[in-house]
Write an enzyme that holds these catalytic residues in place. Sequence first.
Site, PDB file in Angstrom:
ATOM      1  NE  ARG A   1      -3.880   0.639   1.898  1.00  0.00           N
ATOM      2  CZ  ARG A   1      -5.102   0.732   2.411  1.00  0.00           C
ATOM      3  NH1 ARG A   1      -5.314   1.465   3.487  1.00  0.00           N
ATOM      4  NH2 ARG A   1      -6.115   0.102   1.864  1.00  0.00           N
TER       5      ARG A   1
ATOM      6  CG  HIS B   1      -8.397   0.098  -2.847  1.00  0.00           C
ATOM      7  ND1 HIS B   1      -7.613  -0.992  -2.479  1.00  0.00           N
ATOM      8  CD2 HIS B   1      -9.070   0.465  -1.716  1.00  0.00           C
ATOM      9  CE1 HIS B   1      -7.816  -1.253  -1.200  1.00  0.00           C
ATOM     10  NE2 HIS B   1      -8.687  -0.390  -0.719  1.00  0.00           N
TER      11      HIS B   1
ATOM     12  CD  GLN C   1     -13.004  -2.056  -0.514  1.00  0.00           C
ATOM     13  OE1 GLN C   1     -12.198  -1.931   0.385  1.00  0.00           O
ATOM     14  NE2 GLN C   1     -14.171  -2.665  -0.337  1.00  0.00           N
TER      15      GLN C   1
ATOM     16  CG  ASP D   1     -13.510   6.353  -1.137  1.00  0.00           C
ATOM     17  OD1 ASP D   1     -13.529   6.229   0.109  1.00  0.00           O
ATOM     18  OD2 ASP D   1     -12.472   6.204  -1.818  1.00  0.00           O
TER      19      ASP D   1
ATOM     20  CB  CYS E   1     -13.977   1.092   0.010  1.00  0.00           C
ATOM     21  SG  CYS E   1     -13.301   2.761   0.208  1.00  0.00           S
TER      22      CYS E   1
ATOM     23  NE  ARG F   1     -10.121  -5.359   0.624  1.00  0.00           N
ATOM     24  CZ  ARG F   1      -9.364  -4.333   1.032  1.00  0.00           C
ATOM     25  NH1 ARG F   1      -9.931  -3.247   1.510  1.00  0.00           N
ATOM     26  NH2 ARG F   1      -8.039  -4.364   0.924  1.00  0.00           N
TER      27      ARG F   1
END
Length: 308
Positions: A106, A133, A136, A222, A262, A290
Site C-alpha cells: 500500500r 484499489h 477492494q 468514498d 469501501c 475483503r
Amino acid sequence: MSSPIKHYLQFKDFTREEYEYVFARAKWIKDKFKRYEPYHPLFDRTLVMIFEKASTRTRLSFEAGMHQLGGSAIYLNTRDSQLGRGEPVEDAGQVISRMSDLVMIRTFEQDIVERFAANSRVPIINGLTNEYHPCQILADILTFIEHRGSIQGKTVAWIGDSNNMCNTWLQAAEVLDFNVHVSTPPGYEVEPERAGLYGTANFEQFADPMDACRGADLVTTDVWTSMGFEAENEERMKAFADWCVDAEMMSVAHKEAVFMHCLPAHRGEEVTAEVIDGPQSVVWDEAENRLHAQKALMEYLVLGRIEN
Ligand code: CP
Ligand code: NVA
C-alpha cells in the site's frame, strides 16, 4: 523457459475468465471457512505486507487470510524499515522477494508498485495506490454477485471524487462489461488516462448526482479526501457538499439497488447515516468479503488454478 510471474497491480491485470475463476474460488473458500473446515494450501508460505499509508481492513484481511490459508504474514511500514530512509524501491523488490512468497504493497504513486514488481521474484499485490484499489473492487463485485447475481450489463453509480476507487470501478466495467455513471463536482472529473481505460464505452459522466443515480443497480461513494491529499481537505469539503449520497438519490436508483462504501466512512459528508445504516446498505458484507476475495486471490497468484 518459466512462465512470467503474475502480479495484481491493476484490475485489468486479470481477464474476465480469470475473474470468473477467482469469484467461484472465493465462494468455495468462504463456504469452507464458514463450516470451520481448515484449508491450508499456503502452508509454510510467507506474505510480506508493506504499508506506506494507514489501514484497518487491508492489514487485517491480508494477515488473517494468510494465517487461515496456513501461511504467515509479516508487517512492514515506512517508519520502521529502510523504505522510509530512502532505500531504492528496486533494491527493496530484489531483497524482500527473495525472502517471501508473496508481497502486498500500500503506497502512493502506482509507479512504486510497478517498479517493485519489475524487480520481484514473487507476485506483487496492489493494496491501494493513489491511482487504484483493485482488492477492494474485487471484494465489492463478489458482494454484488452474492446479493444480486452477475454484474454484467448492470449500472454502478459513482458519486463523489474520481479517486483510486472510481478509477478501479471504471477498469472493472471494461473487463466485466457493466456501466459506470460518474458524478463529481466540477474540476474533479475522471481523467481517462489516469484511470487506465482501454476506451470510453462503459462510462458516462453526469453533472448532477441525481442523474447518475437514476436507475442504478449499485450506488457507491468514498471519502472526499483520500490519503495523501489531506492538504486539499478544506477546499474539498466546500466543493463536494452537494455530493452526499442521501435517501433522495437512493430513491431514484433501481428499487433493488444496493449501497456500498469501501470504508472508512464519514457520515454526514459523502453519505448520510440514513443510507449507510439503512436497509439497502451492504457495507458490512462488503468489508468481510475483503477476507474471502483476497484468500482466493493469494491462492491463485501463488498456486495458479486449483480444480477440486
Ligand atoms: N477499504 C480499505 O482499504 O480500508 P483500510 O484503509 O482500512 O485498509
Ligand atoms: N480513496 C480512499 C480509500 C481508502 C480505503 C483513500 O485512498 O484514502
